[in-house]
Each structure stands twice: as structure tokens, then as C-alpha cells.
Design a protein around this motif. Sequence first.
Motif, PDB file in Angstrom:
ATOM      1  N   LEU A 128      38.703  41.996  28.277  1.00 15.93           N
ATOM      2  CA  LEU A 128      40.162  41.921  28.399  1.00 15.93           C
ATOM      3  C   LEU A 128      40.853  43.244  28.083  1.00 15.93           C
ATOM      4  CD1 LEU A 128      40.714  38.399  26.819  1.00 15.93           C
ATOM      5  CD2 LEU A 128      41.205  39.033  29.191  1.00 15.93           C
ATOM      6  N   VAL A 129      40.474  43.868  26.982  1.00 20.72           N
ATOM      7  CA  VAL A 129      41.152  45.104  26.573  1.00 20.72           C
ATOM      8  C   VAL A 129      40.845  46.251  27.539  1.00 20.72           C
ATOM      9  CG1 VAL A 129      41.398  46.821  24.740  1.00 20.72           C
ATOM     10  CG2 VAL A 129      41.327  44.378  24.168  1.00 20.72           C
ATOM     11  N   PRO A 130      39.570  46.522  27.867  1.00 16.28           N
ATOM     12  CA  PRO A 130      39.345  47.603  28.829  1.00 16.28           C
ATOM     13  C   PRO A 130      39.933  47.304  30.205  1.00 16.28           C
ATOM     14  CG  PRO A 130      37.269  46.515  28.308  1.00 16.28           C
ATOM     15  CD  PRO A 130      38.310  45.978  27.354  1.00 16.28           C
ATOM     16  N   ALA A 131      39.975  46.040  30.620  1.00 15.10           N
ATOM     17  CA  ALA A 131      40.569  45.700  31.910  1.00 15.10           C
ATOM     18  C   ALA A 131      42.051  46.039  31.930  1.00 15.10           C
ATOM     19  CB  ALA A 131      40.360  44.221  32.228  1.00 15.10           C
ATOM     20  N   ALA A 132      42.753  45.790  30.827  1.00 16.28           N
ATOM     21  CA  ALA A 132      44.180  46.128  30.759  1.00 16.28           C
ATOM     22  C   ALA A 132      44.382  47.632  30.880  1.00 16.28           C
ATOM     23  CB  ALA A 132      44.782  45.615  29.444  1.00 16.28           C
TER      24      ALA A 132
ATOM     25  N   GLY B  37      37.203  57.733  41.334  1.00 18.03           N
ATOM     26  CA  GLY B  37      36.596  58.217  42.563  1.00 18.03           C
ATOM     27  C   GLY B  37      35.850  57.139  43.327  1.00 18.03           C
ATOM     28  N   SER B  38      35.735  55.954  42.746  1.00 21.48           N
ATOM     29  CA  SER B  38      35.064  54.825  43.404  1.00 21.48           C
ATOM     30  C   SER B  38      36.121  53.939  44.051  1.00 21.48           C
ATOM     31  CB  SER B  38      34.267  54.021  42.376  1.00 21.48           C
ATOM     32  OG  SER B  38      33.356  54.843  41.700  1.00 21.48           O
ATOM     33  N   GLY B  39      35.678  52.876  44.649  1.00 23.04           N
ATOM     34  CA  GLY B  39      36.639  51.918  45.209  1.00 23.04           C
ATOM     35  C   GLY B  39      36.967  52.223  46.651  1.00 23.04           C
ATOM     36  N   PRO B  40      38.101  51.787  47.152  1.00 21.28           N
ATOM     37  CA  PRO B  40      39.222  51.185  46.418  1.00 21.28           C
ATOM     38  C   PRO B  40      38.880  49.779  45.928  1.00 21.28           C
ATOM     39  CG  PRO B  40      39.625  51.017  48.770  1.00 21.28           C
ATOM     40  CD  PRO B  40      38.338  51.786  48.600  1.00 21.28           C
ATOM     41  N   PHE B  41      39.556  49.398  44.843  1.00 21.23           N
ATOM     42  CA  PHE B  41      39.359  48.081  44.260  1.00 21.23           C
ATOM     43  C   PHE B  41      40.605  47.241  44.508  1.00 21.23           C
ATOM     44  CE2 PHE B  41      36.887  51.005  41.494  1.00 21.23           C
ATOM     45  CZ  PHE B  41      35.626  50.564  41.863  1.00 21.23           C
ATOM     46  N   ASN B  42      40.398  46.019  45.005  1.00 22.04           N
ATOM     47  CA  ASN B  42      41.492  45.090  45.267  1.00 22.04           C
ATOM     48  C   ASN B  42      41.896  44.310  44.023  1.00 22.04           C
ATOM     49  OD1 ASN B  42      41.203  45.784  48.021  1.00 22.04           O
ATOM     50  ND2 ASN B  42      39.578  44.266  48.217  1.00 22.04           N
ATOM     51  N   ALA B  43      40.952  44.162  43.106  1.00 20.74           N
ATOM     52  CA  ALA B  43      41.198  43.354  41.907  1.00 20.74           C
ATOM     53  C   ALA B  43      40.175  43.709  40.846  1.00 20.74           C
ATOM     54  CB  ALA B  43      41.105  41.859  42.230  1.00 20.74           C
ATOM     55  N   ILE B  44      40.509  43.340  39.628  1.00 23.12           N
ATOM     56  CA  ILE B  44      39.577  43.441  38.504  1.00 23.12           C
ATOM     57  C   ILE B  44      39.207  42.028  38.092  1.00 23.12           C
ATOM     58  CG2 ILE B  44      39.360  44.019  36.051  1.00 23.12           C
ATOM     59  CD1 ILE B  44      41.183  46.419  36.551  1.00 23.12           C
ATOM     60  N   VAL B  45      37.922  41.819  37.862  1.00 21.68           N
ATOM     61  CA  VAL B  45      37.448  40.600  37.221  1.00 21.68           C
ATOM     62  C   VAL B  45      36.920  41.039  35.867  1.00 21.68           C
ATOM     63  CG1 VAL B  45      35.711  38.771  37.217  1.00 21.68           C
ATOM     64  CG2 VAL B  45      36.890  39.362  39.346  1.00 21.68           C
ATOM     65  N   CYS B  46      37.585  40.591  34.810  1.00 19.74           N
ATOM     66  CA  CYS B  46      37.100  40.967  33.480  1.00 19.74           C
ATOM     67  C   CYS B  46      36.320  39.802  32.893  1.00 19.74           C
ATOM     68  CB  CYS B  46      38.232  41.425  32.574  1.00 19.74           C
ATOM     69  SG  CYS B  46      39.400  40.184  32.069  1.00 19.74           S
TER      70      CYS B  46
ATOM     71  N   VAL C 280      34.743  44.289  34.914  1.00 19.03           N
ATOM     72  CA  VAL C 280      34.877  45.091  33.706  1.00 19.03           C
ATOM     73  C   VAL C 280      34.468  44.275  32.484  1.00 19.03           C
ATOM     74  CG1 VAL C 280      36.517  46.308  32.201  1.00 19.03           C
ATOM     75  CG2 VAL C 280      36.754  46.468  34.694  1.00 19.03           C
ATOM     76  N   ASP C 281      33.689  44.928  31.618  1.00 17.38           N
ATOM     77  CA  ASP C 281      33.347  44.340  30.321  1.00 17.38           C
ATOM     78  C   ASP C 281      33.300  45.467  29.295  1.00 17.38           C
ATOM     79  OD1 ASP C 281      32.749  42.387  28.460  1.00 17.38           O
ATOM     80  OD2 ASP C 281      30.833  41.818  29.350  1.00 17.38           O
ATOM     81  N   ASP C 282      33.343  45.091  28.021  1.00 18.32           N
ATOM     82  CA  ASP C 282      33.283  46.103  26.968  1.00 18.32           C
ATOM     83  C   ASP C 282      31.878  46.673  26.818  1.00 18.32           C
ATOM     84  OD1 ASP C 282      32.226  43.730  25.931  1.00 18.32           O
ATOM     85  OD2 ASP C 282      33.305  43.829  24.042  1.00 18.32           O
ATOM     86  N   LEU C 283      30.865  45.817  26.989  1.00 15.98           N
ATOM     87  CA  LEU C 283      29.493  46.187  26.677  1.00 15.98           C
ATOM     88  C   LEU C 283      28.521  45.410  27.538  1.00 15.98           C
ATOM     89  CD1 LEU C 283      27.205  47.205  24.615  1.00 15.98           C
ATOM     90  CD2 LEU C 283      27.716  45.108  23.342  1.00 15.98           C
TER      91      LEU C 283
ATOM     92  N   ILE D 278      42.246  49.906  32.188  1.00 11.72           N
ATOM     93  CA  ILE D 278      41.810  50.369  33.507  1.00 11.72           C
ATOM     94  C   ILE D 278      42.794  49.950  34.591  1.00 11.72           C
ATOM     95  CG2 ILE D 278      40.008  50.075  35.261  1.00 11.72           C
ATOM     96  CD1 ILE D 278      38.030  49.949  32.798  1.00 11.72           C
ATOM     97  N   SER D 279      43.344  48.746  34.496  1.00 13.19           N
ATOM     98  CA  SER D 279      44.309  48.302  35.510  1.00 13.19           C
ATOM     99  C   SER D 279      45.544  49.191  35.502  1.00 13.19           C
ATOM    100  CB  SER D 279      44.700  46.841  35.309  1.00 13.19           C
ATOM    101  OG  SER D 279      45.513  46.674  34.167  1.00 13.19           O
ATOM    102  N   ARG D 280      45.978  49.602  34.322  1.00 16.40           N
ATOM    103  CA  ARG D 280      47.122  50.508  34.215  1.00 16.40           C
ATOM    104  C   ARG D 280      46.790  51.853  34.830  1.00 16.40           C
ATOM    105  NH1 ARG D 280      48.633  54.948  31.321  1.00 16.40           N
ATOM    106  NH2 ARG D 280      50.853  55.159  30.931  1.00 16.40           N
ATOM    107  N   GLU D 281      45.643  52.402  34.463  1.00 16.83           N
ATOM    108  CA  GLU D 281      45.269  53.741  34.915  1.00 16.83           C
ATOM    109  C   GLU D 281      45.019  53.806  36.422  1.00 16.83           C
ATOM    110  OE1 GLU D 281      45.543  56.397  33.067  1.00 16.83           O
ATOM    111  OE2 GLU D 281      46.027  55.222  31.288  1.00 16.83           O
ATOM    112  N   LEU D 282      44.465  52.754  36.992  1.00 17.08           N
ATOM    113  CA  LEU D 282      44.126  52.764  38.416  1.00 17.08           C
ATOM    114  C   LEU D 282      45.162  52.043  39.286  1.00 17.08           C
ATOM    115  CD1 LEU D 282      40.251  52.214  38.290  1.00 17.08           C
ATOM    116  CD2 LEU D 282      41.558  54.351  38.231  1.00 17.08           C
ATOM    117  N   GLY D 283      46.190  51.478  38.661  1.00 17.79           N
ATOM    118  CA  GLY D 283      47.237  50.805  39.424  1.00 17.79           C
ATOM    119  C   GLY D 283      46.785  49.518  40.081  1.00 17.79           C
ATOM    120  N   ILE D 284      45.865  48.813  39.446  1.00 13.62           N
ATOM    121  CA  ILE D 284      45.372  47.538  39.977  1.00 13.62           C
ATOM    122  C   ILE D 284      46.136  46.407  39.292  1.00 13.62           C
ATOM    123  CG2 ILE D 284      43.358  46.034  40.263  1.00 13.62           C
ATOM    124  CD1 ILE D 284      41.632  48.627  40.006  1.00 13.62           C
TER     125      ILE D 284
END
Length: 166
Positions: free
Chosen positions: A45-49, A30-39, A98-101, A51-57
Motif C-alpha cells: 500500500l505505501v510504496p504503491a501510493a 523507463g518501463s511501461g506504460p502502466f495502466n494501473a497498479i495492483v498492490c 507493487v509490494d514492499d518485499l 509510485i502512483s504519485r511519481e508516475l502519475g498512475i
Amino acid sequence: MNSPKPDKAFPVSWDQFHRDARALAWRLSGSGPFNAIVCITRGGLVPAAIISRELGIRLIETVCIASYHDYKTQSGLQVLKDVDEKLAANGGEGILVVDDLVDTGSTAKVVRDRLPKAHFATVYAKPLGRPLVDTFITEVSQDTWIYFPWDMGLAFQPPIAQSTEG
């Protein structure tokens, strides 16, 4: 800086981490739109992968910061690789970090200083770092050490009652 030895352990399985990262993606949808992810590497790395799949980034960049050097103590931060200048332009507007923690917030602060307009998301948050994060899934106490699945092998875990017996 040396952190005190954590009192509590929170082991996270691959299944649990995947569910939590997907929950973060759902919350971010519901946020964004996001043009890119910076992990933030390596933990992001793992959550970015996921999230990128789920949000189509499709555009994923890294900022490489070393802080936890021996898995128990946190020492001075070192930026090993900075964010691409094109993504950092305009304060990182439209960027999802994006980060894990987020733990003490020291790593998050370094990235926030570089990308003040970016949306910062972590799967887990501790109280000291929580104010630096826009979106997260689970908060754990500051004295909890999270054991991520990529840091563990399968092994016996003693019951909680055993660890508290004196």
C-alpha cells in the motif's frame, strides 16, 4: 511453513522507505506504460501510493493475501480479495504489481499466476523470491528480517557489537 528465526535485523525508517520507494519509481519510469497498479496488501500500500504519485498512475487496485500472521513465521497463504477481473484480463498486460518485499516468493507466485504479463516490482528483495520480481531496489540476505516503519515505534536499538557478544 515456519521460517527459521532471522539472524539479522534491518530496521527501515520512514525517510529511508520513502527514498527507496521513490528510487523504485525512478527505475520504473523507463518501463511501461502502466495502466494501473495492483498492490499486494498490506505491505504494498505505501510504496504503491508513492509510485502512483511519481508516475502519475491514478488507478490502484489491491490483491489481499495474508501470509505473515505473527511477524516471525510465515504460514499458508490465503487470498482474501482477488484482483478485479477487468485488470486480470489479458494476463495483466500493462499492470504494475507493487509490494514492499519479496521474501520466499510464495506470495509473488500467487500473484504471478493471476497476472503473468504484469510487471512485478518490490522495494526490497531476498534471494529466494528475487527471480519472481522484474524490478527492485535493494537485495538483503535471506536471513535478514526487515522491520518496516509502520511496524515500529521509536525505541532504543542496542549496538550491533552487543548483539554478537556471547
